[in-house]
Design a protein around this motif. Structure first.
Motif, short mmCIF file in Angstrom:
data_model
loop_
_atom_site.label_atom_id
_atom_site.label_comp_id
_atom_site.label_asym_id
_atom_site.label_seq_id
_atom_site.Cartn_x
_atom_site.Cartn_y
_atom_site.Cartn_z
N GLY A 21 1.68 9.72 -4.02
CA GLY A 21 1.35 9.79 -2.60
C GLY A 21 1.46 8.41 -1.99
N GLN A 22 0.78 8.23 -0.87
CA GLN A 22 0.74 6.94 -0.20
C GLN A 22 -0.51 6.88 0.66
OE1 GLN A 22 3.78 8.03 3.47
NE2 GLN A 22 4.59 6.97 1.70
N THR A 23 -0.88 5.68 1.07
CA THR A 23 -2.11 5.50 1.84
C THR A 23 -2.15 6.44 3.04
OG1 THR A 23 -2.09 3.17 1.17
CG2 THR A 23 -3.58 3.78 2.95
N GLU A 24 -1.02 6.60 3.70
CA GLU A 24 -0.95 7.44 4.90
C GLU A 24 -1.25 8.91 4.63
OE1 GLU A 24 1.89 3.95 5.77
OE2 GLU A 24 1.17 5.09 4.03
N SER A 25 -1.26 9.31 3.35
CA SER A 25 -1.56 10.70 3.00
C SER A 25 -2.85 10.81 2.20
CB SER A 25 -0.40 11.34 2.24
OG SER A 25 -0.08 10.62 1.07
N SER A 26 -3.70 9.85 2.33
CA SER A 26 -5.12 9.91 1.91
C SER A 26 -5.53 9.83 0.44
CB SER A 26 -5.77 11.17 2.49
OG SER A 26 -5.66 11.20 3.88
N PRO A 27 -4.80 9.56 -0.60
CA PRO A 27 -3.40 9.25 -0.64
C PRO A 27 -2.51 10.28 -1.34
CG PRO A 27 -4.45 8.26 -2.53
CD PRO A 27 -5.49 9.10 -1.82
N VAL A 28 -3.09 11.26 -2.10
CA VAL A 28 -2.27 12.04 -3.03
C VAL A 28 -1.64 13.27 -2.37
CG1 VAL A 28 -2.25 13.33 -5.21
CG2 VAL A 28 -3.56 11.22 -5.02
N ILE A 29 -0.35 13.43 -2.59
CA ILE A 29 0.41 14.58 -2.10
C ILE A 29 0.65 15.56 -3.25
CG2 ILE A 29 2.56 15.36 -1.04
CD1 ILE A 29 2.80 12.48 0.16
N THR A 30 1.14 15.05 -4.38
CA THR A 30 1.44 15.90 -5.54
C THR A 30 0.76 15.34 -6.78
OG1 THR A 30 3.41 14.69 -6.28
CG2 THR A 30 3.74 16.38 -4.59
N GLN A 31 0.50 16.21 -7.74
CA GLN A 31 -0.15 15.78 -8.98
C GLN A 31 0.14 16.81 -10.07
OE1 GLN A 31 -4.27 14.88 -8.38
NE2 GLN A 31 -4.64 14.14 -10.45
#
Length: 552
Positions: free
Chosen positions: A337-347
């Motif tokens: 992910g990235q900071t802008e996505s709080s941060p995790v998108i996939t896992q």
């Protein structure tokens, strides 16, 4: 199911459920708080912040390593409505002044120093008025919003409060007043602000709400199957989402014990995991590499480890295999992910196959949308076709602080966050991150993705770590540079590397330039700064642009 709850209420809920269970352990300092004790110290610090006149929505910056006061401040500010602005521990005067001015922070907490950086000296340089002002009455010419400076230490500093002053001042505010303030806070309000690294342009303040990060922490914990019996070793810095969302907040969300490491040291991490019987370990790939190669590794009893997260940068396949097989972290997960996505998108999750764990970054969290698009046309691409990864849902930031134009460039009119990362997705929804749009190397019209070349070179038995970077070339536009760290006790020559590549990867992907280095330039969150590797190579090899100041 998403939760609508503030961070303060979440802590109160967990403390009510597990009052006597260990919440926070600093093995280095002999400090141990139960959840009830941790809740109490956070409430006290919250009243201390309120005693300084700090209102809901004011920005409170913290510049420190993973000291106990950092995590206490995280929850104290969340309980009284201050927005915690996290400051990178590697910042220097120019970056610090920019952040404090751009964030309009009214309060700064700081430690004395870190490594070779004199934090107190730098703040005095920016704010010479501290020398002659009363604590709480700073009137800085360069930082007009800054009023309070709080020193996390014992020695009295001119113009600054001490941390103990903050706790003592809490007596000036009734607990009922603090509770009333906490009850005014809403889950959708901004409570955390983190600055992007700024490797391209000025850093941007990412505004994150209670709902953003509480729900992301819960999803991160679910993927690891964290519960109240778990003990999570957190050597990653708190100033980054990895530390303060995936780490401390995921623990509070589940009742797991936080076991932070004040500043990363591989031997210390191994010691703490062993002595505290930690069940989970976090780190970026370079941290796991350092732990695996530490002289004491073979002697350590790490049998308590079950799960954890490797994230923060692309995870080399060989490193992942060693973490699973040599460290015994059988349920290790990879998060992206990235900071802008709080941060995790996939896992990934524990029951994913080893192939999934080493080749992908898993599937999207529940409640999250993602798609891969053509970066030029915006068209959604089918499985297996590379494009830019975009995401939408509860996890998308509220925006960049005081930067509406930058926000609009990153979040489109339909609410999709454009990550700038190249990815593919397979038929089963597993994502592979193949590089950054801006990192792609174009050599004579051929697109070269650094990750592909890096993964190949990781299979060489003498290579510990490798980073592939594009460097300028007058004929082809760009050429491939390989920056290689050799395993301890091994030797490797440029010809060895070239011979290893010959016949195994396309000729245009074979590095034109090879540099052997001991350490990579890193951000404090463990991300390798490829633009600096590029700068070094431009000068070292006398490449086009060597006389200019242009960077990647």
């Amino acid at each position: 199911m998403l939760r609508q709850i503030t961070i303060g209420d979440l802590l109160d809920e967990t403390a009510g459920r597990y009052p006597e269970k260990e919440a926070l352990v600093y093995q280095e300092r002999g400090l141990r708080y139960s959840f009830a004790q941790f809740q109490e110290i956070c409430n006290q610090a919250a009243r201390g912040f309120m005693s300084l006149g700090i209102q809901k929505g004011e920005n409170i910056a913290i510049w420190a390593t993973n000291v106990p006061e950092w995590v206490i401040s995280q929850y104290a500010t969340a309980k009284m409505g201050g927005v915690l602005v996290t400051v990178n521990t590697s910042y220097r005067t120019h970056e610090l002044e920019y952040l404090l001015r751009q964030s309009e922070s009214t309060t700064l907490l700081l430690i004395d120093s870190y490594r070779d950086a004199d934090y107190v000296g730098m703040v005095r340089e920016i704010c010479p008025e501290l020398a002659n002002c009363e604590p709480g009455n700073l009137q800085s010419a360069r930082l007009p919003h800054l009023k309070n400076v709080i020193y996390i230490g014992e020695e009295r500093q001119p113009g600054m409060f001490l941390w103990r002053d903050l706790l003592e001042r809490s007596a000036q505010v009734a607990e009922e007043e603090r509770k009333a303030r906490q009850q005014t806070l809403l889950p959708d309000e901004v409570i955390n602000m983190q600055y992007t690294s700024g490797t391209t342009g000025f850093p941007k303040g990412v505004m994150l709400s209670h709902s953003n990060i509480v729900n992301n922490a819960i999803k991160v914990a679910e993927c690891q199957r964290l519960g109240m019996e778990d003990r999570v070793c957190i050597p990653v810095p708190f100033f980054h989402c990895f530390g303060c969302v995936m780490g401390t907040l995921a623990c509070v969300a589940t009742g797991a014990t936080m076991v932070p490491v004040t500043a990363f040291d591989p031997g210390l991490v191994l010691s703490i995991v062993e002595q505290e019987r930690c069940t989970a370990l976090y780190g970026v790939p370079t941290m796991f590499i350092a732990e695996l190669n530490h002289p004491s590794f073979a002697e350590r009893d790490l049998s308590s480890l079950r799960t954890g997260i490797m994230a923060g940068s692309l995870c080399p396949i060989e490193v992942m295999k060693n973490v699973v097989h040599k460290m015994g972290i059988r349920d290790i997960t990879i998060a992206y992910g990235q900071t802008e996505s709080s941060p995790v998108i996939t896992q990934t999750v524990p029951n994913d196959s080893i192939e999934r764990k080493v080749e992908t970054v898993g599937r999207v969290h529940e409640g999250v949308e993602a798609k891969v698009i053509d970066p030029i046309t915006g068209e959604t691409l089918p499985p297996g076709v590379q494009g830019e990864l975009c995401t939408r849902g509860y996890l998308v930031m509220k925006g960049y602080y005081n930067m509406p134009e930058q926000t609009a460039k990153t979040i489109d009119s339909d609410g999709w966050l454009h990550t700038g990362d190249l990815a593919t997705v397979d038929e089963e929804g597993y994502y592979r991150i193949t590089g950054r749009l801006k990192d792609m190397i174009i050599r004579g019209g051929e697109n070269i993705y650094p990750r592909e070349v890096e993964e190949f070179l990781y299979t060489h038995p003498h290579i510990l770590d490798v980073q592939i970077v594009g460097v300028p070339d007058t004929v082809y536009g760009e050429q491939v540079l390989a920056c290689i760290r050799v395993k301890p006790g091994e030797t490797l020559t440029e010809q060895d590397v070239l011979s290893y590549c010959e016949g195994k990867i396309a000729r245009y992907k074979i590095p034109k330039y090879i540099q052997f280095i001991d350490e990579y330039p890193m951000t404090a969150s463990g991300k390798i700064q490829k633009f600096k590797l590029r700068e070094y190579a431009i000068h070292a090899f006398g490449l086009p642009g060597a006389g200019s100041t242009e960077t990647a």
